[in-house]
Design a protein around this motif. Sequence first.
Motif, mmCIF file in Angstrom:
data_model
loop_
_atom_site.group_PDB
_atom_site.id
_atom_site.type_symbol
_atom_site.label_atom_id
_atom_site.label_comp_id
_atom_site.label_asym_id
_atom_site.label_seq_id
_atom_site.Cartn_x
_atom_site.Cartn_y
_atom_site.Cartn_z
ATOM 1 N N LEU A 103 1.022 -1.287 -0.032
ATOM 2 C CA LEU A 103 0.012 -0.095 0.006
ATOM 3 C C LEU A 103 0.906 1.089 -0.015
ATOM 4 C CD1 LEU A 103 -2.692 -1.020 2.675
ATOM 5 C CD2 LEU A 103 -2.766 -1.433 0.003
ATOM 6 N N ASP A 104 1.849 1.227 0.786
ATOM 7 C CA ASP A 104 2.886 2.612 0.873
ATOM 8 C C ASP A 104 3.511 2.611 -0.417
ATOM 9 O OD1 ASP A 104 2.219 3.034 3.677
ATOM 10 O OD2 ASP A 104 3.546 1.414 4.211
ATOM 11 N N ALA A 105 4.073 1.284 -1.102
ATOM 12 C CA ALA A 105 4.659 1.581 -2.182
ATOM 13 C C ALA A 105 3.701 2.213 -3.429
ATOM 14 C CB ALA A 105 5.166 0.112 -2.660
ATOM 15 N N ILE A 106 2.354 1.826 -3.543
ATOM 16 C CA ILE A 106 1.557 2.271 -4.573
ATOM 17 C C ILE A 106 1.528 3.733 -4.263
ATOM 18 C CG2 ILE A 106 -0.953 2.210 -5.382
ATOM 19 C CD1 ILE A 106 -0.576 -0.913 -4.634
ATOM 20 N N ALA A 107 1.070 4.182 -2.908
ATOM 21 C CA ALA A 107 0.885 5.445 -2.652
ATOM 22 C C ALA A 107 2.266 6.521 -2.926
ATOM 23 C CB ALA A 107 0.545 5.604 -1.521
ATOM 24 N N ALA A 108 3.427 5.812 -2.868
ATOM 25 C CA ALA A 108 4.457 6.700 -3.092
ATOM 26 C C ALA A 108 4.950 6.546 -4.563
ATOM 27 C CB ALA A 108 5.900 5.995 -2.480
ATOM 28 N N ARG A 109 4.545 5.538 -5.348
ATOM 29 C CA ARG A 109 4.838 5.821 -6.814
ATOM 30 C C ARG A 109 3.718 6.471 -7.619
ATOM 31 N NH1 ARG A 109 6.532 -0.510 -7.608
ATOM 32 N NH2 ARG A 109 5.911 -0.178 -9.403
ATOM 33 N N THR A 110 2.486 6.765 -7.154
ATOM 34 C CA THR A 110 1.478 7.211 -8.014
ATOM 35 C C THR A 110 1.710 8.346 -8.394
ATOM 36 O OG1 THR A 110 -0.251 5.465 -7.105
ATOM 37 C CG2 THR A 110 -1.199 7.780 -7.964
ATOM 38 N N PRO A 111 2.073 9.498 -7.580
ATOM 39 C CA PRO A 111 2.037 10.794 -8.234
ATOM 40 C C PRO A 111 3.152 10.942 -9.115
ATOM 41 C CG PRO A 111 2.107 10.783 -5.741
ATOM 42 C CD PRO A 111 2.219 9.372 -6.344
ATOM 43 N N GLY A 162 -0.688 9.847 -11.316
ATOM 44 C CA GLY A 162 -2.002 9.778 -10.472
ATOM 45 C C GLY A 162 -2.091 10.669 -9.566
ATOM 46 N N ARG A 163 -2.935 10.301 -8.624
ATOM 47 C CA ARG A 163 -3.362 10.929 -7.665
ATOM 48 C C ARG A 163 -3.722 10.108 -6.538
ATOM 49 N NH1 ARG A 163 -8.133 13.953 -8.090
ATOM 50 N NH2 ARG A 163 -8.759 12.767 -9.870
ATOM 51 N N VAL A 164 -3.370 10.115 -5.217
ATOM 52 C CA VAL A 164 -3.668 9.520 -3.923
ATOM 53 C C VAL A 164 -4.819 10.211 -3.495
ATOM 54 C CG1 VAL A 164 -2.966 8.681 -1.665
ATOM 55 C CG2 VAL A 164 -1.242 8.779 -3.874
ATOM 56 N N LEU A 165 -5.895 9.554 -3.541
ATOM 57 C CA LEU A 165 -7.110 10.071 -3.002
ATOM 58 C C LEU A 165 -7.238 9.914 -1.256
ATOM 59 C CD1 LEU A 165 -9.488 9.014 -5.785
ATOM 60 C CD2 LEU A 165 -8.417 11.316 -5.559
ATOM 61 N N ALA A 166 -6.732 8.945 -0.872
ATOM 62 C CA ALA A 166 -7.022 8.458 0.706
ATOM 63 C C ALA A 166 -6.317 7.255 0.718
ATOM 64 C CB ALA A 166 -8.517 8.262 0.670
ATOM 65 N N GLY A 167 -5.597 7.278 2.295
ATOM 66 C CA GLY A 167 -5.154 6.113 2.740
ATOM 67 C C GLY A 167 -3.510 6.465 2.909
ATOM 68 N N PRO A 168 -2.929 5.200 3.519
ATOM 69 C CA PRO A 168 -3.662 4.149 4.050
ATOM 70 C C PRO A 168 -4.811 4.393 5.158
ATOM 71 C CG PRO A 168 -1.239 3.851 3.935
ATOM 72 C CD PRO A 168 -1.424 5.083 3.856
ATOM 73 N N PHE A 169 -5.868 3.826 5.060
ATOM 74 C CA PHE A 169 -6.955 3.884 6.106
ATOM 75 C C PHE A 169 -7.794 2.552 6.168
ATOM 76 C CE2 PHE A 169 -8.993 4.322 1.830
ATOM 77 C CZ PHE A 169 -10.069 3.671 1.786
ATOM 78 N N ASP A 170 -8.593 2.514 7.460
ATOM 79 C CA ASP A 170 -9.216 1.222 7.803
ATOM 80 C C ASP A 170 -10.481 1.217 6.986
ATOM 81 O OD1 ASP A 170 -7.370 0.487 9.441
ATOM 82 O OD2 ASP A 170 -8.211 1.592 11.112
ATOM 83 N N VAL A 171 -10.618 0.193 6.210
ATOM 84 C CA VAL A 171 -12.074 0.281 5.440
ATOM 85 C C VAL A 171 -13.188 -0.043 6.339
ATOM 86 C CG1 VAL A 171 -13.088 -1.175 3.541
ATOM 87 C CG2 VAL A 171 -10.604 -0.744 3.319
#
Length: 297
Positions: free
Chosen positions: A77-85, A89-98
Amino acid sequence: MPASPAGQLRSIAIGVTDLDAAERFYNDTWHLQTVAKTQDAVYLRGAGQFHHILALHRSARPDVRNVTFSVAERADLDAIAARTPGAGGRVLAGPFDVDEPGGGTAVTIADPQGRVLRFVHGDVRHAESAHVDAPSRITHVVFNSADVAVAQRFFEEALGFRLSDRTKIMAFMRCNSDHHSIALADSNADTLNHIAFVMPDLDAVMRGAGRMRDAGWPIEWGVGRHGPGNNVFAYFVGPDDFVIEYTADVLQVDDTYKVGGPSDWQWPPGRFDQWGVSQPPSDRIKQAQKTIRFIEQ
């Protein structure tokens, strides 16, 4: 093939205009099972382990809320959030508890063309069902794209997807051993093309197609066998004009797979699948494949 942080395609959340009717269809005819409900949403499982593979949300018009992948490790999850911008792309939220049924921890992103993608770790799983006529999971989702090159680059750079094949009209992208989990179709709009549900085998696809016809849902394309992916297919236009596919025999690939180009996937005139028995896609499915949009974020 190095593991993609995206893991495996898990589910899709869609907006439907008649929630009760859509639930009945996906229960009784499509053979999914309701596992959770809220006032405005229904969650349906297949015969596989995922808590749900389809979420129906009450909506004024049909739409796609998100496409969700199940990731192997919390660090993914952290890797995806770090690589997206950096990939556009854009990080919309998270990591968060679903906080919806199935739970887990998630990151939600938008790709450069506005499609909402969610990645979940630690979600609830079921024991597999022995139901021989139920889809086990969603094997792929096809997106229409006004710029396939931009979308392809994002899936490669942010999410670690690889190109399996490129035809004249579509790029087939994989994140695990399935030939493709996402395909990107050349189009003039960034919409949903179709959702593919994998059945146990060809017989289950045929029985499912017969069940659909008995219930008044005609086959709009198929039954046939595709070239890229080698999968059996039968396409239908379901409630709210979502294009849905029963499929089986999805090709499994590894690093030795040779990426095909448009010249590798050409049929003789009048043929629309490997077998040469399928009729062409109906006018109705061609129209339906263009119309369903993602919600704006």
